[in-house]
Enzyme design. Sequence first.
Site, short mmCIF file in Angstrom:
data_model
loop_
_atom_site.label_atom_id
_atom_site.label_comp_id
_atom_site.label_asym_id
_atom_site.label_seq_id
_atom_site.Cartn_x
_atom_site.Cartn_y
_atom_site.Cartn_z
N TYR A 189 -5.67 -18.84 -28.88
CA TYR A 189 -5.09 -18.63 -27.55
C TYR A 189 -4.18 -19.80 -27.16
O TYR A 189 -3.06 -19.60 -26.70
CB TYR A 189 -6.20 -18.46 -26.53
CG TYR A 189 -5.72 -18.11 -25.13
CD1 TYR A 189 -5.33 -16.81 -24.83
CD2 TYR A 189 -5.69 -19.08 -24.12
CE1 TYR A 189 -4.90 -16.49 -23.55
CE2 TYR A 189 -5.26 -18.76 -22.85
CZ TYR A 189 -4.87 -17.46 -22.57
OH TYR A 189 -4.43 -17.14 -21.30
N ASP B 161 1.63 -0.27 -27.24
CA ASP B 161 1.11 -1.51 -27.82
C ASP B 161 2.29 -2.44 -28.04
O ASP B 161 3.16 -2.18 -28.88
CB ASP B 161 0.41 -1.21 -29.15
CG ASP B 161 -0.19 -2.44 -29.80
OD1 ASP B 161 -0.01 -3.55 -29.27
OD2 ASP B 161 -0.84 -2.30 -30.86
#
Length: 250
Positions: free
Chosen positions: A155, A60
């Site tokens: 985003y 991750d």
Amino acid sequence: MSTSKIVLVTGAGSGIGRAIAVALSAAGHRVVAVGRTAATLDETVAAAAGPGSIVPVPADVADPDAVQALFAQVVERWGRLDVLVNNAGIFGPTLPIDEVPVADWRRVIDTNLTGAFLCAQAAFRVMKQQDPRGGRIINNGSLSAHVPRPDTVAYAASKHAITGLTKSLSLEGRAHDIAAGQIDIGNAATELTAGIASGSLQADGTIRPEPTIAADDVARLVVQTIELPLSTNVPFLTIMANAMPYIGRG
């Protein structure tokens, strides 16, 4: 074929990341394919062909300890890192800004921005010390690094910030033979963009389909870029579907 390089690709379990990893392998490079899910990384390995290789490493990128362990593993196995492709990213919620949960905002920023920072930081530490020194970092920016889509505040903010990260990496990398650049991709056909071809919300409130390009086209550009000498940098590169509503009024 150019000399084989050690290349770490994040977000390599699907989409653009998988296409990049497979293309690099086909070009003879040794690829460390990084993603959160071992099963999807195995699918990337299975898709590989050519003289290179792909080694899957689940990690991750938003976890500092996982990133540190990842880069230590690369150095232990190969002794160096030539290229980092910072590709891992998530789109996050498609909601008006006043409806975006803070937890979702943080999840997008942690993956798209902090993850890219952590990997670039670790790459710098390796590339500055290895012999011969230096390397290349390519950040996946997106056209959202220039203009947002409606209802994509997290985003868009993360991708605008990637541009600042790229410029800082490029500036600081000069003294250490590290070339850093950014590829801004518009409408590559992946799982992330599956809905765009059927209909996407436009700035005027209408929903219209948009053209897409193959992820393999993006991957070819990445291969070409990493095979340039470190004395040559490509600071910013845009690749997109020719008819997508980006330049002009759409």
